[in-house]
Motif scaffolding. Structure first.
Motif, PDB file in Angstrom:
ATOM      1  N   GLY A 134       0.801  -1.215   0.000  1.00 11.91           N
ATOM      2  CA  GLY A 134       0.000   0.000   0.000  1.00 11.91           C
ATOM      3  C   GLY A 134       0.833   1.264   0.000  1.00 11.91           C
ATOM      4  N   LEU A 135       1.937   1.262  -0.742  1.00 11.76           N
ATOM      5  CA  LEU A 135       2.830   2.415  -0.739  1.00 11.76           C
ATOM      6  C   LEU A 135       2.273   3.593  -1.518  1.00 11.76           C
ATOM      7  CD1 LEU A 135       6.249   0.584  -1.252  1.00 11.76           C
ATOM      8  CD2 LEU A 135       5.150   1.278   0.889  1.00 11.76           C
ATOM      9  N   GLY A 136       1.419   3.327  -2.515  1.00 11.49           N
ATOM     10  CA  GLY A 136       0.800   4.399  -3.283  1.00 11.49           C
ATOM     11  C   GLY A 136       1.769   5.148  -4.184  1.00 11.49           C
ATOM     12  N   LEU A 137       2.769   4.451  -4.720  1.00 12.85           N
ATOM     13  CA  LEU A 137       3.715   5.095  -5.630  1.00 12.85           C
ATOM     14  C   LEU A 137       3.006   5.513  -6.912  1.00 12.85           C
ATOM     15  CD1 LEU A 137       6.764   2.668  -5.307  1.00 12.85           C
ATOM     16  CD2 LEU A 137       6.363   4.800  -4.060  1.00 12.85           C
ATOM     17  N   ASP A 138       3.281   6.735  -7.392  1.00 16.95           N
ATOM     18  CA  ASP A 138       2.684   7.142  -8.663  1.00 16.95           C
ATOM     19  C   ASP A 138       3.480   6.544  -9.820  1.00 16.95           C
ATOM     20  OD1 ASP A 138       4.955   8.761  -9.141  1.00 16.95           O
ATOM     21  OD2 ASP A 138       3.966  10.567  -8.401  1.00 16.95           O
ATOM     22  N   ASP A 139       2.980   6.740 -11.048  1.00 19.92           N
ATOM     23  CA  ASP A 139       3.589   6.098 -12.211  1.00 19.92           C
ATOM     24  C   ASP A 139       5.053   6.466 -12.373  1.00 19.92           C
ATOM     25  OD1 ASP A 139       1.267   4.803 -12.800  1.00 19.92           O
ATOM     26  OD2 ASP A 139       0.675   6.120 -14.455  1.00 19.92           O
ATOM     27  N   ASP A 140       5.381   7.734 -12.148  1.00 17.13           N
ATOM     28  CA  ASP A 140       6.761   8.169 -12.309  1.00 17.13           C
ATOM     29  C   ASP A 140       7.669   7.530 -11.264  1.00 17.13           C
ATOM     30  OD1 ASP A 140       6.114   9.742 -14.484  1.00 17.13           O
ATOM     31  OD2 ASP A 140       5.898  11.584 -13.314  1.00 17.13           O
ATOM     32  N   ALA A 141       7.175   7.412 -10.035  1.00 21.98           N
ATOM     33  CA  ALA A 141       7.975   6.804  -8.973  1.00 21.98           C
ATOM     34  C   ALA A 141       8.170   5.315  -9.220  1.00 21.98           C
ATOM     35  CB  ALA A 141       7.315   7.042  -7.618  1.00 21.98           C
ATOM     36  N   VAL A 142       7.139   4.647  -9.738  1.00 20.22           N
ATOM     37  CA  VAL A 142       7.263   3.231 -10.070  1.00 20.22           C
ATOM     38  C   VAL A 142       8.314   3.043 -11.158  1.00 20.22           C
ATOM     39  CG1 VAL A 142       6.081   1.295 -11.181  1.00 20.22           C
ATOM     40  CG2 VAL A 142       4.965   2.534  -9.306  1.00 20.22           C
ATOM     41  N   LEU A 164       9.606   1.402 -19.246  1.00 21.20           N
ATOM     42  CA  LEU A 164       8.492   2.274 -19.615  1.00 21.20           C
ATOM     43  C   LEU A 164       7.398   1.506 -20.335  1.00 21.20           C
ATOM     44  CD1 LEU A 164      10.094   5.634 -20.837  1.00 21.20           C
ATOM     45  CD2 LEU A 164       8.523   5.328 -18.913  1.00 21.20           C
ATOM     46  N   VAL A 165       7.767   0.722 -21.330  1.00 24.52           N
ATOM     47  CA  VAL A 165       6.732   0.041 -22.119  1.00 24.52           C
ATOM     48  C   VAL A 165       6.127  -1.119 -21.346  1.00 24.52           C
ATOM     49  CG1 VAL A 165       8.274  -1.533 -23.364  1.00 24.52           C
ATOM     50  CG2 VAL A 165       6.129  -0.787 -24.411  1.00 24.52           C
ATOM     51  N   SER A 166       6.915  -1.775 -20.487  1.00 24.06           N
ATOM     52  CA  SER A 166       6.355  -2.845 -19.664  1.00 24.06           C
ATOM     53  C   SER A 166       5.313  -2.292 -18.699  1.00 24.06           C
ATOM     54  CB  SER A 166       7.474  -3.548 -18.891  1.00 24.06           C
ATOM     55  OG  SER A 166       6.972  -4.673 -18.189  1.00 24.06           O
ATOM     56  N   LEU A 167       5.503  -1.067 -18.255  1.00 20.20           N
ATOM     57  CA  LEU A 167       4.554  -0.440 -17.334  1.00 20.20           C
ATOM     58  C   LEU A 167       3.391   0.235 -18.048  1.00 20.20           C
ATOM     59  CD1 LEU A 167       7.157   1.181 -14.915  1.00 20.20           C
ATOM     60  CD2 LEU A 167       5.651  -0.740 -14.363  1.00 20.20           C
ATOM     61  N   ARG A 168       3.665   0.890 -19.197  1.00 19.81           N
ATOM     62  CA  ARG A 168       2.682   1.783 -19.807  1.00 19.81           C
ATOM     63  C   ARG A 168       2.152   1.313 -21.160  1.00 19.81           C
ATOM     64  NH1 ARG A 168       5.773   7.627 -18.777  1.00 19.81           N
ATOM     65  NH2 ARG A 168       6.115   7.347 -16.526  1.00 19.81           N
ATOM     66  N   GLY A 169       2.529   0.136 -21.616  1.00 15.36           N
ATOM     67  CA  GLY A 169       2.064  -0.344 -22.916  1.00 15.36           C
ATOM     68  C   GLY A 169       0.550  -0.384 -23.014  1.00 15.36           C
ATOM     69  N   ARG A 170       0.063  -0.305 -24.245  1.00 14.21           N
ATOM     70  CA  ARG A 170      -1.382  -0.300 -24.492  1.00 14.21           C
ATOM     71  C   ARG A 170      -1.680  -1.197 -25.688  1.00 14.21           C
ATOM     72  NH1 ARG A 170      -4.658   5.047 -26.586  1.00 14.21           N
ATOM     73  NH2 ARG A 170      -6.665   4.036 -27.012  1.00 14.21           N
ATOM     74  N   SER A 181      12.696  13.198 -21.191  1.00 15.33           N
ATOM     75  CA  SER A 181      11.652  13.594 -20.243  1.00 15.33           C
ATOM     76  C   SER A 181      10.889  12.399 -19.684  1.00 15.33           C
ATOM     77  CB  SER A 181      10.654  14.523 -20.941  1.00 15.33           C
ATOM     78  OG  SER A 181       9.943  13.822 -21.951  1.00 15.33           O
ATOM     79  N   HIS A 182      11.010  11.251 -20.356  1.00 12.56           N
ATOM     80  CA  HIS A 182      10.240  10.049 -20.043  1.00 12.56           C
ATOM     81  C   HIS A 182       8.750  10.238 -20.286  1.00 12.56           C
ATOM     82  CE1 HIS A 182      13.888   9.177 -17.349  1.00 12.56           C
ATOM     83  NE2 HIS A 182      14.037   8.545 -18.500  1.00 12.56           N
ATOM     84  N   ALA A 183       8.412  11.253 -21.074  1.00 14.61           N
ATOM     85  CA  ALA A 183       7.030  11.396 -21.534  1.00 14.61           C
ATOM     86  C   ALA A 183       6.748  10.316 -22.569  1.00 14.61           C
ATOM     87  CB  ALA A 183       6.820  12.771 -22.142  1.00 14.61           C
ATOM     88  N   THR A 184       5.535   9.800 -22.557  1.00 18.67           N
ATOM     89  CA  THR A 184       5.166   8.742 -23.495  1.00 18.67           C
ATOM     90  C   THR A 184       3.827   9.069 -24.152  1.00 18.67           C
ATOM     91  OG1 THR A 184       4.077   7.463 -21.727  1.00 18.67           O
ATOM     92  CG2 THR A 184       6.388   6.963 -22.195  1.00 18.67           C
ATOM     93  N   ARG A 185       3.661   8.514 -25.336  1.00 14.94           N
ATOM     94  CA  ARG A 185       2.407   8.699 -26.069  1.00 14.94           C
ATOM     95  C   ARG A 185       2.108   7.423 -26.848  1.00 14.94           C
ATOM     96  NH1 ARG A 185       0.874  10.305 -31.241  1.00 14.94           N
ATOM     97  NH2 ARG A 185       2.989  10.860 -31.916  1.00 14.94           N
TER      98      ARG A 185
END
Length: 372
Positions: A134-142, A164-170, A181-185
């Protein structure tokens, strides 16, 4: 001291491996990449049924049990378990009172294939630990924690694309990542709608991120950026490439710069084509990327070059090695109706060359890390 929330009995998360459609060795140069998440991945299951910290892999014979500590007091343990225990070591160093835990991991990502089995492992563990405690880390912290585990706890100098893609893939999309910047789209990759498939050839020529060749190229890119007076090679514009090359006096560094600058340009152009629903036009950029990796960055091996040549002969619109190099996988953009025939051409080429038989499969974009 940060106190985690009361733990649940069992927590389970899945994180996928990845294919990089294009953008090789651009990540640690603050550049651009275009990967997508795979169907295969790693599942991490966490419970409090332990007296210390226990890491177990269903793919390894023995569990690793260690006392709770920070990274500076961490013992020498098996390589795979550093990805698991490294999460706990770093959280402890950051003030989290991590209780005794048992972490069991189960992966079906082929190891040594350049499909980022390591990122799938560490991302599944970080997401599961965050959820379980229950640490509540946000996406950037993860993301930052997953990258720090690989770089600091494991010692693998990765640039962050895989995590990045393992966490944010769609599903149905590639992920355009700005590695500064580690911004993704998310960018659409409608393979079925175009009647195309990504055919993956696992050459079974072993691939390791932490070997000396990867590190040497990273250091070479950093030295070239220093000599050019830029923060990273991402800051060399394609229009200024000739001038930049003329200012360098080492042919190896010139080759590295030429690859990175032109590869960044290819990534951005492919993203533009995909946004414009012009998937069938990306093939030449895939092939140009491979030529650059082969001739400038010099990270291919005979097996991957044979696979690329065979895919071209079989009618692929484009083909390239994917991953850090020196083995691993090749991808080809192939008409869906020709996948079986293309696979036969590759197998014959490998047999004629005396190589081990490759493994072949098709891949399409899937979702990133999620509860399992």
């Amino acid at each position: 001291m940060i106190q985690p929330a009361e733990e649940a009995f069992v927590t389970r998360w899945f994180a996928p491996g990845r294919i990089n459609l294009i953008g090789e060795h651009t990540d640690y140069n603050d550049g651009f990449v275009l990967p997508f998440a795979l169907e295969v991945g790693c599942t991490a299951t966490i419970s409090g049924r332990a007296e210390d910290w226990s890491a177990r892999s269903l793919q390894e014979p023995d569990a690793v049990v260690v006392r709770r500590s920070g990274l500076s007091d961490a013992p020498e343990v098996a390589g795979w378990s550093r990805y698991v225990l490294g999460v706990l070591w770093l959280l402890t160093d950051r003030g989290v009172d991590v209780p005794p835990l048992e972490i069991v991991v189960d992966s079906d990502v082929p190891t040594g294939a350049g499909l980022s089995s390591s990122a799938a492992l560490v991302c599944s563990v970080v997401r599961a630990v965050d959820d379980h405690l229950g640490l509540g880390l946000d996406d950037d912290a993860v993301f930052a924690l997953t990258r720090d585990v690989e770089n600091d706890a494991v010692g693998a100098p990765t640039g962050g694309m895989d995590q990045l893609v393992s966490l944010r893939g769609r599903a149905g999309h590639v992920l355009l990542c700005d590695m500064r910047s580690h911004a993704t789209r998310s960018v659409p990759l409608d393979l079925a709608g175009a009647g195309l498939a990504v055919l993956v050839v696992d050459t079974r020529a072993p691939h390791q991120h932490s070997d000396g060749e990867y590190g040497a190229r990273r250091r070479g890119c950093e030295e070239a950026a220093r000599q050019l007076g830029v923060p990273a090679l991402r800051d060399v514009a394609e229009d200024d490439l000739a001038d930049a090359l003329a200012r360098l006096h080492d042919d190896e560094l010139r080759r590295y710069v030429r690859h990175v600058v032109t590869e960044d340009a290819r990534v951005l152009e492919m993203a533009r084509l995909l946004d414009a629903d012009a998937l069938a036009e990306i093939g030449p950029h895939l092939s140009a990327s491979h030529a650059s990796m082969r001739d400038d960055f010099r990270i291919t091996v005979p097996e991957v070059d044979t696979a690329v040549d065979a895919l071209h002969q079989a009618g692929a619109l484009g083909a390239r090695m994917t991953g850090g190099g020196f083995g691993g996988c090749v991808i080809g953009l192939v008409p869906e109706r020709d996948v079986a025939a293309a696979g036969d051409v590759v197998r014959r080429a490998f047999a004629d060359a005396g190589f081990n038989e490759p493994a072949l499969f098709t891949a399409a974009p899937q979702d990133g890390a999620r509860p399992a």
